[in-house]
Design an enzyme around this catalytic site. Structure first.
Site, mmCIF file in Angstrom:
data_model
loop_
_atom_site.group_PDB
_atom_site.id
_atom_site.type_symbol
_atom_site.label_atom_id
_atom_site.label_comp_id
_atom_site.label_asym_id
_atom_site.label_seq_id
_atom_site.Cartn_x
_atom_site.Cartn_y
_atom_site.Cartn_z
ATOM 1 N N ALA A 125 0.873 -1.187 0.000
ATOM 2 C CA ALA A 125 0.000 0.000 0.000
ATOM 3 C C ALA A 125 0.904 1.230 0.000
ATOM 4 O O ALA A 125 1.224 1.780 1.041
ATOM 5 C CB ALA A 125 -0.925 -0.020 1.214
ATOM 6 N N ALA A 126 1.342 1.645 -1.184
ATOM 7 C CA ALA A 126 2.535 2.494 -1.304
ATOM 8 C C ALA A 126 2.296 4.004 -1.259
ATOM 9 O O ALA A 126 3.171 4.743 -0.824
ATOM 10 C CB ALA A 126 3.277 2.143 -2.593
ATOM 11 N N GLU A 149 -0.561 0.408 -5.313
ATOM 12 C CA GLU A 149 -1.546 1.310 -4.706
ATOM 13 C C GLU A 149 -2.919 0.976 -5.258
ATOM 14 O O GLU A 149 -3.121 0.982 -6.469
ATOM 15 C CB GLU A 149 -1.172 2.769 -4.989
ATOM 16 C CG GLU A 149 -2.166 3.781 -4.450
ATOM 17 C CD GLU A 149 -2.527 3.580 -2.973
ATOM 18 O OE1 GLU A 149 -3.736 3.621 -2.653
ATOM 19 O OE2 GLU A 149 -1.608 3.377 -2.157
ATOM 20 N N ASP A 194 2.032 -1.693 4.996
ATOM 21 C CA ASP A 194 1.621 -0.564 5.828
ATOM 22 C C ASP A 194 0.131 -0.410 5.552
ATOM 23 O O ASP A 194 -0.281 0.294 4.631
ATOM 24 C CB ASP A 194 2.411 0.687 5.437
ATOM 25 C CG ASP A 194 2.105 1.853 6.354
ATOM 26 O OD1 ASP A 194 2.126 1.658 7.582
ATOM 27 O OD2 ASP A 194 1.836 2.959 5.847
ATOM 28 N N CYS A 247 -1.019 3.120 11.302
ATOM 29 C CA CYS A 247 -0.951 4.356 12.090
ATOM 30 C C CYS A 247 -2.189 4.432 12.989
ATOM 31 O O CYS A 247 -2.828 5.464 13.116
ATOM 32 C CB CYS A 247 -0.820 5.592 11.197
ATOM 33 S SG CYS A 247 -2.080 5.719 9.929
#
Length: 475
Positions: A125-126, A149, A194, A247
């Protein structure tokens, strides 16, 4: 102070129930309401850390090292320095990336104890590209890095950042990350996932991050994350490393996703502890050796990082593939020699040995050799860099080729003044004082390569791609 930060009561109750005993809720809430410290990462594909530090000192920037990233720094500037960091010449020429400090940690975890360079890496997931460019720099532009992506609208920004940073070993894909396990089983030395998440850790950057938060949406996202981590596991070579990061702060999207993988593939996965990743990492370590970073610990975003090792091969999901014909042809020796010699003669640029020349109609491309085993197995949106377009009299070189390959030490260059550079970034032609020339020329500002132009008498025709043109005062 983000006085308008809204922290839902259910969220705070949930955090209180999982927070380790050595931390407290008052510090957590206070940290969430403090604005984030600005941080940047030096792009070592373009400049050494030492050279950047002296550059920063001359600009009056104070750089404080980020303990978990050798190239990362918190940045403090004079009150009078109102120039947005993204509009500085150093940013526009790719010398640094504006990146939140804790988001530098997953790549550091991926590279931990790395004995030899990674040949093939997948970034699931760039976008927007902070971690992709960080990985590419660690690979020194060698090997092959697949940057995926899912959101088509974010591909352009990802490509723009890759181009600005002079990355040439990346292939871009636009897929749901759940496809990789079936399409490219056991293909990658290392994988970074990520994962898309509820973003609980980003409140210091975005006061509205929690506006639509609910436990129902957290649980829904966790289902997707479990699918993604399974797919990534299948795409990883036995013995390879998978880093899973988010995050966000809840257990459902973090620890429970990693344990789901452990249960799905018993005996095939080991959690590798990160307690020695950097000094004081143990302040954020969980019993499994994961990093669960509450914002008050390192005065950063909230973040989660886990490192997993694949211990053995597993059977991949069976998929039906329908792929069109790959539209590029590997160049024969005559064409390769012609391109290589012409590039050397016209711009004094030598092609690295890590790539090969491929062609499509009149287009000339440079693809990473390490990517070749994947050709025909997956559809790539973009691979490597476009070098040139062939025409009757030779080759028309491309902006991205110069940004990825020129060092600035070539003699076929012209250095612009600040006023000329400003015009250049607005897409306008330049008329340098008292000089003229012929043919293509590498354009520099402040010693950094910023593009490719072409002499027309005493004027340099601007070769900046339209999407990179920036109006307004850039310095």
């Amino acid at each position: 102070m983000h006085a308008n930060v809204k922290l839902p009561k259910e969220f705070l109750t949930q955090i209180e129930s999982i927070m380790p005993s050595h931390l407290n809720m008052d510090d957590f809430v206070a940290a969430c309401k403090r604005p984030l410290r600005r941080s940047i990462r030096v792009n070592t594909l373009k400049i050494s850390v030492d050279a950047f530090l002296s550059r920063a000192e001359s600009k009056g920037w104070k750089l404080i090292p980020v303990p978990w990233c050798e190239t990362g720094f918190w940045i403090e500037r004079e009150e009078t320095d109102k120039m947005p960091l993204g509009n500085t010449s150093e940013h526009m020429s790719g010398l640094f990336y504006i990146q939140e400090a804790s988001s530098m940690m997953p790549v550091t975890a991926l590279l931990k104890d790395q004995q030899s360079p990674l040949a093939t890496v997948l970034d699931v997931a760039a976008a927007p590209g902070s971690k992709t460019t960080q990985i590419a720099a660690s690979m020194c532009n060698d090997g092959a890095l697949v940057a995926n992506e899912f959101s088509a609208s974010r591909i352009k920004g990802l490509y723009s950042n890759i181009q600005r940073c002079g990355v040439r070993n990346v292939a871009l894909t636009n897929f749901d990350g759940r496809v990789f396990g079936g399409w490219l089983p056991e293909q990658f030395d290392a994988i970074l996932l990520d994962a898309p998440c509820s973003g609980e850790g980003t409140i210091r950057k975005d006061a509205d991050a929690m506006n639509n938060w609910s436990m129902a949406s957290v649980n829904e996202i966790a289902v997707t994350q479990k699918d993604l981590i399974e797919s990534a596991f299948h795409a990883l070579k036995p013995g390879g490393v998978l880093v899973y990061s988010t995050c966000t702060l809840n257990l459902e999207e973090n620890q429970q996703v990693c344990h789901h993988l452990l249960e799905a593939f018993p005996g095939k996965i080991a959690f590798e502890p990160l307690n020695d990743l950097f000094p004081n990492a143990d302040k954020a370590i969980t019993e499994d050796g994961f990093l669960h970073i509450y914002p008050q610990i390192f005065d950063s975003e909230g973040f989660f990082v886990a490192r997993l090792r694949k211990l053995g091969s597993v059977d991949a999901p069976v998929v039906k593939k329908r792929l069109g014909k790959f539209p590029f042809t590997k160049a024969n020796k005559k064409t390769s020699d012609s391109v290589t010699d012409s590039l050397k003669n016209t711009l004094q640029i030598t092609l690295p040995t890590s790539g090969q020349i491929w062609t499509r109609d009149k287009e000339v491309w440079f693809f990473p050799i390490a990517l070749e085993p994947m050709i025909g197995k997956l559809r790539f949106d973009r691979m490597g860099i476009k070098l040139a377009e062939a025409h009757k009299k030779g080759y028309r070189w491309q902006h991205e080729a110069v940004m990825a390959l020129a060092t600035g030490s070539e003699s076929i260059t012209v250095s612009l003044s600040i006023e000329e550079a400003r015009e250049w970034y607005m897409g306008r032609d330049i008329r340098p004082n008292n000089i003229s020339g012929s043919g293509e020329v590498i354009v520099k500002y402040n010693g950094d390569v910023i593009g490719l132009g072409k002499w027309v008498g005493n004027r340099i025709k601007n070769g900046l791609p339209r999407e990179l043109v920036r109006d307004g005062n850039l310095f």
